[in-house]
Design a protein around this motif. Structure first.
Motif, mmCIF file in Angstrom:
data_model
loop_
_atom_site.group_PDB
_atom_site.id
_atom_site.type_symbol
_atom_site.label_atom_id
_atom_site.label_comp_id
_atom_site.label_asym_id
_atom_site.label_seq_id
_atom_site.Cartn_x
_atom_site.Cartn_y
_atom_site.Cartn_z
ATOM 1 N N HIS A 150 -52.359 -28.258 23.487
ATOM 2 C CA HIS A 150 -52.006 -26.910 23.939
ATOM 3 C C HIS A 150 -51.267 -26.954 25.274
ATOM 4 O O HIS A 150 -50.331 -26.158 25.492
ATOM 5 C CB HIS A 150 -53.257 -26.036 24.060
ATOM 6 N N LEU A 151 -51.662 -27.863 26.163
ATOM 7 C CA LEU A 151 -50.949 -28.001 27.429
ATOM 8 C C LEU A 151 -49.500 -28.403 27.186
ATOM 9 O O LEU A 151 -48.565 -27.834 27.793
ATOM 10 C CB LEU A 151 -51.643 -29.042 28.314
ATOM 11 N N PHE A 152 -49.299 -29.364 26.279
ATOM 12 C CA PHE A 152 -47.923 -29.768 25.940
ATOM 13 C C PHE A 152 -47.130 -28.594 25.368
ATOM 14 O O PHE A 152 -45.980 -28.354 25.768
ATOM 15 C CB PHE A 152 -47.950 -30.921 24.928
ATOM 16 N N LEU A 153 -47.732 -27.846 24.438
ATOM 17 C CA LEU A 153 -47.023 -26.741 23.806
ATOM 18 C C LEU A 153 -46.744 -25.608 24.786
ATOM 19 O O LEU A 153 -45.704 -24.942 24.692
ATOM 20 C CB LEU A 153 -47.822 -26.225 22.607
ATOM 21 N N THR A 154 -47.642 -25.400 25.746
ATOM 22 C CA THR A 154 -47.394 -24.401 26.789
ATOM 23 C C THR A 154 -46.169 -24.781 27.606
ATOM 24 O O THR A 154 -45.263 -23.963 27.818
ATOM 25 C CB THR A 154 -48.616 -24.276 27.721
ATOM 26 N N LEU A 155 -46.142 -26.018 28.069
ATOM 27 C CA LEU A 155 -45.009 -26.484 28.877
ATOM 28 C C LEU A 155 -43.718 -26.485 28.067
ATOM 29 O O LEU A 155 -42.659 -26.060 28.553
ATOM 30 C CB LEU A 155 -45.300 -27.890 29.408
ATOM 31 N N PRO A 190 -46.123 -9.807 20.409
ATOM 32 C CA PRO A 190 -47.414 -10.317 20.891
ATOM 33 C C PRO A 190 -47.675 -11.769 20.494
ATOM 34 O O PRO A 190 -48.558 -12.407 21.079
ATOM 35 C CB PRO A 190 -48.417 -9.362 20.243
ATOM 36 N N ALA A 191 -46.940 -12.294 19.513
ATOM 37 C CA ALA A 191 -47.108 -13.706 19.141
ATOM 38 C C ALA A 191 -46.735 -14.628 20.299
ATOM 39 O O ALA A 191 -47.160 -15.795 20.319
ATOM 40 C CB ALA A 191 -46.245 -14.034 17.920
ATOM 41 N N TRP A 192 -45.965 -14.126 21.266
ATOM 42 C CA TRP A 192 -45.644 -14.922 22.452
ATOM 43 C C TRP A 192 -46.905 -15.280 23.234
ATOM 44 O O TRP A 192 -46.915 -16.246 24.000
ATOM 45 C CB TRP A 192 -44.680 -14.149 23.358
ATOM 46 N N PHE A 193 -47.969 -14.482 23.058
ATOM 47 C CA PHE A 193 -49.203 -14.755 23.791
ATOM 48 C C PHE A 193 -49.867 -16.051 23.321
ATOM 49 O O PHE A 193 -50.624 -16.667 24.069
ATOM 50 C CB PHE A 193 -50.212 -13.620 23.589
ATOM 51 N N ILE A 194 -49.605 -16.455 22.081
ATOM 52 C CA ILE A 194 -50.366 -17.568 21.490
ATOM 53 C C ILE A 194 -50.210 -18.867 22.286
ATOM 54 O O ILE A 194 -51.211 -19.471 22.668
ATOM 55 C CB ILE A 194 -49.976 -17.766 20.011
ATOM 56 N N PRO A 195 -48.982 -19.320 22.568
ATOM 57 C CA PRO A 195 -48.872 -20.618 23.261
ATOM 58 C C PRO A 195 -49.221 -20.565 24.744
ATOM 59 O O PRO A 195 -49.659 -21.573 25.296
ATOM 60 C CB PRO A 195 -47.395 -20.992 23.070
#
Length: 326
Positions: free
Chosen positions: A126-131, A149-154
């Motif tokens: 999740h950290l990788f996908l956030t960055l 709102p799907a932008w909230f997921i990562p």
């Protein structure tokens, strides 16, 4: 018989090629349901086997969907790479890591070893996908119509990390993830609200993602309590914001009752389950009867919606309307 068998094989291969990353939303939904019933067993005295059984089912679904998507990655790598570079679908890759984090929370008491496996791998992913997602937004001009709102997921999904991480890493590291999630919740909510009010409405397919508005304050409330052990003003603000968005979605029910089925319907479940869990936790701290009644209402509502979504999913699988070319 050989041509017929070959035709079935080719059709199966084609469907694998169209297997969408959004299918991991099913695991998020079932994982949320599992955690809701596990918490109901802990606080309200529900039978323990309900939550535990649902957790096993959620794990099996995660492994099954993960295997199918891995097969797609092996056979149709270009299709996966296209999804990973798509301005909308890129957000759903984080459903994989969030599913792992939810399973880690579920197994925390049942099997710390399994919980640690899911939590460490889910957190790093999740950290990788956030960055990666934020870098993707910076390096590629985004159209406002792509926001949802799907932008909230990562990004905002980081608020889920502390719930399973207590005891695995220092509290300061868990506050790091909570801080990221809460900060970007405010930023992204402003963008999404601006789009919804002043620009084009969400596509019908993504209307269910409005339910995701409930999740950040509801999960943020749980994570904040987990780290501070304090039902202070900020914690109550988070809970009340989650309750407000729940009431708003309920007030807008007509927007959802007639929309065509999409896999995105599974976005209904996790936020409602998170709100039900938050309400149960609040009741355990306040012992207010009104909060208890609300918890039962949310549990019943979430369970009914899960039944409807499962029925529609199986119905469309039977009709061959899942994993088709969009």
């Amino acid at each position: 018989m050989l041509p017929k068998k070959r035709g079935v094989f080719v059709e199966a291969q084609t469907r694998i090629g169209h297997f969408p990353i959004m299918m991991f939303a099913i695991v998020m939904g079932m994982g949320g349901l599992s955690l809701m019933y596990l918490k109901a067993g802990e606080i309200l005295g529900f039978p323990a086997f309900l939550g535990q059984g649902l957790l096993v089912v959620s794990t099996a679904i995660f492994l099954f969907i993960g295997a199918l998507y891995s097969l797609k990655a092996l056979r149709y790598f270009d299709a996966v790479r296209h999804e990973f570079a798509h301005p909308v679908r890129i957000n759903f890759f984080s459903a994989i890591s969030i599913s792992m984090l939810m399973l880690a929370i579920g197994y925390k008491e049942l099997s710390p070893a399994i919980s640690a496996l899911f939590w460490y791998s889910g957190t790093l992913l999740h950290l990788f996908l956030t960055l990666h997602t934020i870098a993707f937004w910076i390096n590629h001009n985004q159209q406002l119509d792509h926001s949802s709102p799907a932008w909230f997921i990562p990004i905002v999904g980081n608020v889920l990390v502390p719930l399973g991480g207590v005891g695995f890493v220092p509290t300061g590291a868990l506050f790091y993830f909570l801080s990221i999630g809460l900060f970007f919740w405010v930023v992204l909510f402003s963008i999404v609200l601006n789009r919804i009010i002043f620009h084009n409405q969400l596509a019908t397919k993504f209307m269910p993602t409005l339910f995701i508005l409930i999740a950040p304050p509801a999960v943020g409330f749980l994570s904040y309590l987990k780290l501070t052990h304090s039902l202070d003003t900020f914690a109550l603000m988070l809970y009340n914001l989650g309750l407000f968005f729940t009431l708003l979605i309920a007030f807008m029910y007509k927007n959802f009752v007639k929309i065509k089925f999409f896999i995105s319907w599974w976005a209904f479940i996790f936020p409602l389950a998170a709100m039900a869990i938050s309400t149960m936790v609040l009741y355990s701290l306040t012992k207010e009867q009104g909060v208890l009644y609300l918890a039962y209402i949310l549990i019943a509502t979430t369970t009914i919606i899960v039944g409807i979504v499962i029925y529609q999913t199986l119905l469309h699988v039977k009709r061959g309307e899942i994993c088709v070319q969009e």
